[in-house]
Motif scaffolding. Structure first.
Motif, PDB file in Angstrom:
ATOM      1  N   MET A   1       0.816  -1.218   0.000  1.00  0.00           N
ATOM      2  CA  MET A   1       0.000   0.000   0.000  1.00  0.00           C
ATOM      3  C   MET A   1       0.847   1.265   0.000  1.00  0.00           C
ATOM      4  SD  MET A   1      -1.405   0.504   3.869  1.00  0.00           S
ATOM      5  CE  MET A   1      -0.272   0.719   5.251  1.00  0.00           C
ATOM      6  N   GLN A   2       0.231   2.348  -0.465  1.00  0.00           N
ATOM      7  CA  GLN A   2       0.835   3.661  -0.303  1.00  0.00           C
ATOM      8  C   GLN A   2      -0.013   4.436   0.699  1.00  0.00           C
ATOM      9  OE1 GLN A   2      -1.073   5.862  -4.148  1.00  0.00           O
ATOM     10  NE2 GLN A   2       0.834   4.764  -4.488  1.00  0.00           N
ATOM     11  N   THR A   3       0.649   5.304   1.455  1.00  0.00           N
ATOM     12  CA  THR A   3      -0.104   6.070   2.455  1.00  0.00           C
ATOM     13  C   THR A   3      -0.788   7.274   1.823  1.00  0.00           C
ATOM     14  OG1 THR A   3       1.961   7.185   2.963  1.00  0.00           O
ATOM     15  CG2 THR A   3       1.323   5.377   4.399  1.00  0.00           C
ATOM     16  N   GLU A   4      -0.386   7.602   0.582  1.00  0.00           N
ATOM     17  CA  GLU A   4      -1.059   8.702  -0.105  1.00  0.00           C
ATOM     18  C   GLU A   4      -2.475   8.261  -0.450  1.00  0.00           C
ATOM     19  OE1 GLU A   4       1.818   7.467  -1.041  1.00  0.00           O
ATOM     20  OE2 GLU A   4       3.307   9.064  -1.138  1.00  0.00           O
TER      21      GLU A   4
ATOM     22  N   GLU B   1      -4.988  17.970  -2.529  1.00  0.00           N
ATOM     23  CA  GLU B   1      -4.149  16.762  -2.498  1.00  0.00           C
ATOM     24  C   GLU B   1      -3.669  16.359  -3.892  1.00  0.00           C
ATOM     25  OE1 GLU B   1      -3.570  14.713   0.227  1.00  0.00           O
ATOM     26  OE2 GLU B   1      -4.785  15.757   1.726  1.00  0.00           O
ATOM     27  N   SER B   2      -4.271  16.974  -4.922  1.00  0.00           N
ATOM     28  CA  SER B   2      -4.040  16.419  -6.259  1.00  0.00           C
ATOM     29  C   SER B   2      -2.587  16.495  -6.702  1.00  0.00           C
ATOM     30  CB  SER B   2      -4.949  17.074  -7.298  1.00  0.00           C
ATOM     31  OG  SER B   2      -4.646  18.441  -7.374  1.00  0.00           O
ATOM     32  N   SER B   3      -1.793  17.347  -6.090  1.00  0.00           N
ATOM     33  CA  SER B   3      -0.385  17.369  -6.469  1.00  0.00           C
ATOM     34  C   SER B   3       0.366  16.200  -5.817  1.00  0.00           C
ATOM     35  CB  SER B   3       0.258  18.691  -6.052  1.00  0.00           C
ATOM     36  OG  SER B   3       0.282  18.771  -4.653  1.00  0.00           O
ATOM     37  N   GLU B   4      -0.119  15.741  -4.659  1.00  0.00           N
ATOM     38  CA  GLU B   4       0.557  14.669  -3.918  1.00  0.00           C
ATOM     39  C   GLU B   4       0.124  13.273  -4.362  1.00  0.00           C
ATOM     40  OE1 GLU B   4       2.729  14.078  -1.122  1.00  0.00           O
ATOM     41  OE2 GLU B   4       3.494  15.990  -1.896  1.00  0.00           O
ATOM     42  N   VAL B   5      -1.172  13.145  -4.657  1.00  0.00           N
ATOM     43  CA  VAL B   5      -1.721  11.822  -4.946  1.00  0.00           C
ATOM     44  C   VAL B   5      -1.973  11.679  -6.443  1.00  0.00           C
ATOM     45  CG1 VAL B   5      -3.544  10.182  -4.363  1.00  0.00           C
ATOM     46  CG2 VAL B   5      -2.879  11.939  -2.712  1.00  0.00           C
ATOM     47  N   GLU B   6      -1.402  10.610  -7.038  1.00  0.00           N
ATOM     48  CA  GLU B   6      -1.650  10.357  -8.456  1.00  0.00           C
ATOM     49  C   GLU B   6      -2.849   9.433  -8.623  1.00  0.00           C
ATOM     50  OE1 GLU B   6       1.628   8.993 -10.814  1.00  0.00           O
ATOM     51  OE2 GLU B   6       3.014  10.257  -9.679  1.00  0.00           O
ATOM     52  N   LYS B   7      -3.468   9.494  -9.783  1.00  0.00           N
ATOM     53  CA  LYS B   7      -4.558   8.573 -10.102  1.00  0.00           C
ATOM     54  C   LYS B   7      -5.562   8.472  -8.960  1.00  0.00           C
ATOM     55  CE  LYS B   7      -2.147   6.000 -13.531  1.00  0.00           C
ATOM     56  NZ  LYS B   7      -0.988   5.134 -13.679  1.00  0.00           N
ATOM     57  N   ILE B   8      -6.250   9.557  -8.710  1.00  0.00           N
ATOM     58  CA  ILE B   8      -7.176   9.599  -7.581  1.00  0.00           C
ATOM     59  C   ILE B   8      -8.391   8.714  -7.869  1.00  0.00           C
ATOM     60  CG2 ILE B   8      -8.622  11.122  -6.201  1.00  0.00           C
ATOM     61  CD1 ILE B   8      -6.502  13.308  -6.636  1.00  0.00           C
ATOM     62  N   HIS B   9      -9.184   9.059  -8.861  1.00  0.00           N
ATOM     63  CA  HIS B   9     -10.326   8.232  -9.307  1.00  0.00           C
ATOM     64  C   HIS B   9     -11.347   7.918  -8.213  1.00  0.00           C
ATOM     65  CE1 HIS B   9      -8.112   8.033 -12.909  1.00  0.00           C
ATOM     66  NE2 HIS B   9      -7.278   7.097 -12.540  1.00  0.00           N
TER      67      HIS B   9
ATOM     68  N   LEU C   1      -5.705   2.944   6.486  1.00  0.00           N
ATOM     69  CA  LEU C   1      -4.254   3.130   6.551  1.00  0.00           C
ATOM     70  C   LEU C   1      -3.656   3.582   5.212  1.00  0.00           C
ATOM     71  CD1 LEU C   1      -3.236  -0.091   8.535  1.00  0.00           C
ATOM     72  CD2 LEU C   1      -3.531   2.230   9.424  1.00  0.00           C
ATOM     73  N   GLY C   2      -4.260   3.188   4.126  1.00  0.00           N
ATOM     74  CA  GLY C   2      -3.686   3.524   2.818  1.00  0.00           C
ATOM     75  C   GLY C   2      -4.493   2.884   1.716  1.00  0.00           C
ATOM     76  N   ARG C   3      -3.888   2.824   0.530  1.00  0.00           N
ATOM     77  CA  ARG C   3      -4.590   2.216  -0.594  1.00  0.00           C
ATOM     78  C   ARG C   3      -3.599   1.460  -1.473  1.00  0.00           C
ATOM     79  NH1 ARG C   3      -5.544   6.559  -5.494  1.00  0.00           N
ATOM     80  NH2 ARG C   3      -3.337   7.007  -5.753  1.00  0.00           N
ATOM     81  N   ILE C   4      -4.132   0.472  -2.171  1.00  0.00           N
ATOM     82  CA  ILE C   4      -3.330  -0.268  -3.148  1.00  0.00           C
ATOM     83  C   ILE C   4      -3.915   0.008  -4.520  1.00  0.00           C
ATOM     84  CG2 ILE C   4      -2.579  -2.555  -3.897  1.00  0.00           C
ATOM     85  CD1 ILE C   4      -2.977  -3.492  -1.010  1.00  0.00           C
ATOM     86  N   THR C   5      -3.056   0.321  -5.490  1.00  0.00           N
ATOM     87  CA  THR C   5      -3.553   0.612  -6.838  1.00  0.00           C
ATOM     88  C   THR C   5      -3.332  -0.585  -7.751  1.00  0.00           C
ATOM     89  OG1 THR C   5      -1.431   1.611  -7.378  1.00  0.00           O
ATOM     90  CG2 THR C   5      -3.181   3.092  -6.659  1.00  0.00           C
ATOM     91  N   VAL C   6      -4.160  -0.668  -8.780  1.00  0.00           N
ATOM     92  CA  VAL C   6      -4.168  -1.863  -9.632  1.00  0.00           C
ATOM     93  C   VAL C   6      -2.854  -2.043 -10.384  1.00  0.00           C
ATOM     94  CG1 VAL C   6      -5.262  -0.707 -11.592  1.00  0.00           C
ATOM     95  CG2 VAL C   6      -5.579  -3.155 -11.288  1.00  0.00           C
ATOM     96  N   ASP C   7      -2.129  -0.957 -10.683  1.00  0.00           N
ATOM     97  CA  ASP C   7      -0.870  -1.138 -11.409  1.00  0.00           C
ATOM     98  C   ASP C   7       0.152  -1.887 -10.562  1.00  0.00           C
ATOM     99  OD1 ASP C   7      -1.435   1.447 -10.260  1.00  0.00           O
ATOM    100  OD2 ASP C   7       0.623   2.001 -10.693  1.00  0.00           O
ATOM    101  N   ASP C   8       0.086  -1.691  -9.233  1.00  0.00           N
ATOM    102  CA  ASP C   8       0.984  -2.469  -8.377  1.00  0.00           C
ATOM    103  C   ASP C   8       0.579  -3.936  -8.347  1.00  0.00           C
ATOM    104  OD1 ASP C   8       2.481  -0.253  -7.798  1.00  0.00           O
ATOM    105  OD2 ASP C   8       1.316   0.272  -6.022  1.00  0.00           O
ATOM    106  N   ILE C   9      -0.719  -4.182  -8.494  1.00  0.00           N
ATOM    107  CA  ILE C   9      -1.198  -5.565  -8.479  1.00  0.00           C
ATOM    108  C   ILE C   9      -0.747  -6.321  -9.723  1.00  0.00           C
ATOM    109  CG2 ILE C   9      -3.331  -6.934  -8.684  1.00  0.00           C
ATOM    110  CD1 ILE C   9      -2.459  -6.044  -5.865  1.00  0.00           C
ATOM    111  N   ILE C  10      -0.645  -5.612 -10.826  1.00  0.00           N
ATOM    112  CA  ILE C  10      -0.120  -6.268 -12.033  1.00  0.00           C
ATOM    113  C   ILE C  10       1.303  -6.749 -11.775  1.00  0.00           C
ATOM    114  CG2 ILE C  10       0.632  -5.813 -14.415  1.00  0.00           C
ATOM    115  CD1 ILE C  10      -1.909  -4.390 -14.904  1.00  0.00           C
ATOM    116  N   ASP C  11       2.093  -5.936 -11.083  1.00  0.00           N
ATOM    117  CA  ASP C  11       3.442  -6.379 -10.737  1.00  0.00           C
ATOM    118  C   ASP C  11       3.392  -7.626  -9.854  1.00  0.00           C
ATOM    119  OD1 ASP C  11       4.389  -4.217 -12.134  1.00  0.00           O
ATOM    120  OD2 ASP C  11       4.673  -2.947 -10.373  1.00  0.00           O
ATOM    121  N   VAL C  12       2.453  -7.622  -8.887  1.00  0.00           N
ATOM    122  CA  VAL C  12       2.332  -8.775  -7.990  1.00  0.00           C
ATOM    123  C   VAL C  12       1.975 -10.028  -8.786  1.00  0.00           C
ATOM    124  CG1 VAL C  12       0.941  -9.807  -6.149  1.00  0.00           C
ATOM    125  CG2 VAL C  12       1.702  -7.447  -5.953  1.00  0.00           C
ATOM    126  N   ILE C  13       1.025  -9.889  -9.704  1.00  0.00           N
ATOM    127  CA  ILE C  13       0.583 -11.049 -10.482  1.00  0.00           C
ATOM    128  C   ILE C  13       1.735 -11.586 -11.336  1.00  0.00           C
ATOM    129  CG2 ILE C  13      -0.947 -11.763 -12.360  1.00  0.00           C
ATOM    130  CD1 ILE C  13      -3.099  -9.987 -11.126  1.00  0.00           C
TER     131      ILE C  13
END
Lengths: 444, 444
Positions: free
Chosen positions: B135-138, B158-166, B237-249
């Motif tokens: 996870m990232q804390t952003e 927050e938009s400058s700190e957090v990418e891909k908000i959605h 605590l944070g969030r996990i984004t799908v692009d990191d999950i592709i790395d996991v897979i």
């Protein structure tokens, strides 16, 4: 959670309380519903699926295991199936249609919504394993000069049709793709902003005929969530979403693991045994012939074996270690190709590396084997024959394990097809020939 | 495109026109820059990386091949590295820090931004292969009662700190997670809407200690783009984004393919040969001992072989087909476990299926082999011995190929560790023992 759910649903089904099942199951996420239906006994799968409302039916159908889905599709009434297909996203509806028998397709097509039918007919033209086969036609496109509020209005009108919008595609007046606009930016700009002023810096899209493995690589490389699909003239045709790419990545990984041992992708844990038998038989038959070839190499040395029968006892050691060492090299190289790490420039380096590893490991393992043979049999020459033939065979393992997949890649044959059966044939022959050959010269 | 780029950049580097390289390379997408640096000759990698601006440095560093990154990190000045880390997302910065040597970490920590440092220290506590490690804390969190314009204001800040908000996470006053809000909805509602009125129907999150494979399964099952991470008391605590999950897979797929042939994950195409040797040696040593075990089984029948040397010629056929058939079963079962298709309820059915497939294929291939042996040697009894032992051995292959990974899964040992070396040892023993045993009884 699912296991409890399945138990509970089964109890309700067994006591014929289907209205309660209907109520409970429709409350769940489609992902959970699919999991439950996948794990129900076969006789309950169709009846449970028929309890779903139309939205859930559309979301669940695509997520079911292949054999479960096939079962349900073939038993559903064509009117019901048509209305489910109308409700699905175009890419998923197309996948389902392409699985149907021709008779059912004919029945269904005149029951489908005209617009959906034309989208599906369009999508059916593309090869399943290309960008076109993955894309959905549901995509929000706005003109480059559209202002903020116009874009918001378009999103409002489309939001019931398109899921997970997140990005809007910006096009020119000829529907040529210009760039992506992150929807969230619309929250942050004043109303005079035009689409063209808000597009992302990097303009990334994929041609409709691109192979799905390459599409997955684009998602990997650019960390994208949505990828616009264009034709040769840059016209926007649709979009591919990242959740579909996860399926592709899973599929490709299964496929690679499968091909390496000569399995077909449709041969899963619960494929019908006879169907698995049929799918595996050609490869095992090929394997029978490679085994006969190996056996004929051993046959050359039958006279030697007749004199020194302990050679037959030791020869599996040389062949076995070569086989395993070769499969290791094969796996490293094939995986490197799949992840795009191996390019034309660095191939030679990779082969050289695997040969070195084979030689060094062969030397280390061969020395150990030599020592053990000497201790057990008290014959230094026998030890030397064993050790030297192991070095030879692990050199062969490194060479063929890396060279064969690379050659196949160059010839544009899927490198994962360089299956273990070919590698183990070669290391078997290498092992038996070098061991028995050396023994014939030095020991007889 | 990259190959041309690499060539062009190399030309510029060779003629010392680094200001032009700086200009050109910083225009590219970080995904392309990483690919170029990965494929440059080693001596140019660091110098090219140093030409990147700080944003690109932060985005590129994480995407480089492990060995390339290691090289660059160890050569960068600690001040420069610290400012790159400050610029990175918290999860990626944590990954880099955890790769650094202790000495460098000490140097860097007092150069890092206080807030970033505390986030990283927080994240370092979690096992790399859990939700916490991913996870990232952003993350953007808004109160359940926040109204539309307040939420938009928070996103703006927050938009400058957090990418891909959605998506925005909705929490209660104790920071407990309540649900996800799709940012696009904010475009479509009137200003009186509160966060709680707009959250998604299905409330999905993951515990910080959940294993990454399970996290990937959640993304698969629910087709998510962003997954909120919570602690045991439901605090966000944070969030996990799908692009990191592709790395996991990708990582898990490599790992499974690798473990099955006894490879370590860090053993890639371009790992240093000596490092690969070291990593593969333990498994090959184990393999030497399984081979000796197999050899000792053959040794029991040495007297028989001395009398009938052609047995040594035919015995690799029985062992070879059993080995390949067992590896097929192993692959089907292991992949079924990895994709979550195999549950406790259906395991027995799966094992039974694989045994049946083994028996039927054994019968078919065995009959063919019997026929061939009869034609070649003119000995019906020899043919029968060959055929029957092949049926036995392919039964064994189906049994051990499915039972062993299932047992390992039950014992919570990674089923992919049920590597081919164990299966082939068992099918070798099964093949040699049944063939030579039957031959001793019927032919001698």
């Amino acid at each position: 959670m699912s296991e409890e759910n399945i138990k509970r649903i089964l109890e309700l089904l067994d006591s014929n309380r289907s209205s309660e099942v209907r109520e409970e199951i429709n409350e769940l996420h489609p992902g959970d519903i699919s999991e439950i239906i996948n794990n129900l006994p076969k006789e309950h799968q169709l009846s449970t699926f028929e309890l779903l409302n139309i939205d859930n039916s559309a979301d669940v159908l695509h997520e079911l295991f292949d054999d479960v889905r096939e079962n349900i599709i073939n038993s559903l009434q064509s009117q019901k199936l048509a209305s489910i297909l109308d409700e699905m996203e175009s890419d998923e509806a197309t996948d389902i249609i392409s699985e149907l028998e021709f008779e059912i397709v004919k029945e269904i097509t005149n029951k489908l919504d005209k617009e959906d039918l034309s989208e599906i007919t369009q999508l059916l033209k593309y090869d399943e394993e290309t960008a076109g086969g993955l894309m959905q036609t549901e995509v929000i496109a706005v003109d480059r000069d559209a202002k903020r509020d116009e874009i918001i209005e378009i999103i409002r009108n489309e939001s019931s049709e398109v899921e997970k919008i997140h990005y809007v595609c910006v096009v020119d007046k000829d529907n040529k793709f210009i760039g992506l606009l992150e929807a969230i930016r619309l929250l942050l700009v004043s109303k005079n902003f035009k689409a063209i002023d808000m597009i992302e810096e990097d303009i990334i899209s994929v041609n409709v005929n691109e192979d799905q493995e390459e599409v997955a690589n684009l998602f990997r490389k650019y960390d994208m969530y949505i990828l616009p699909v264009i034709d040769d003239d840059n016209h926007l045709l649709g979009r591919i979403t990242v959740d579909d790419i996860i399926d592709v990545i899973d599929e490709e990984a299964s496929e690679d693991a499968y091909k390496m041992v000569g399995l077909e992708n449709e041969d899963r844990v619960f494929t019908h045994p006879l169907s698995s038998v049929k799918k595996r038989l050609p490869w095992l038959t090929l394997n029978l012939f490679t085994a006969l070839l190996v056996s004929s190499v051993v046959g050359i040395f039958e006279v030697t074996i007749a004199k020194l029968s302990f050679l037959a006892v030791l020869m599996p050691i040389v062949a076995g270690l070569g086989g395993n060492s070769g499969t290791q090299t094969l796996t490293v190289i094939t995986r490197g190709i799949a992840l795009g790490e191996l390019t034309i420039q660095n191939t030679f380096k990779a082969i050289l590396k695997e040969i070195s590893v084979g030689l060094i490991n062969g030397f280390l393992i061969g020395s150990t084997a030599m020592l053990i043979a000497y201790i057990l049999k008290g014959d230094i020459l026998l030890g030397a024959v064993l050790g030297i033939s192991m070095v030879c065979n692990m050199f062969i393992a490194g060479l063929v394990g890396s060279l064969i997949p690379v050659i196949m890649k160059t010839l544009k044959i899927d490198p994962a097809l360089a299956s273990s059966v070919v590698i183990t044939m070669l290391t078997d022959i290498g092992g038996f020939a070098s061991f028995l050959g050396l023994a014939s010269i030095l020991l007889v």
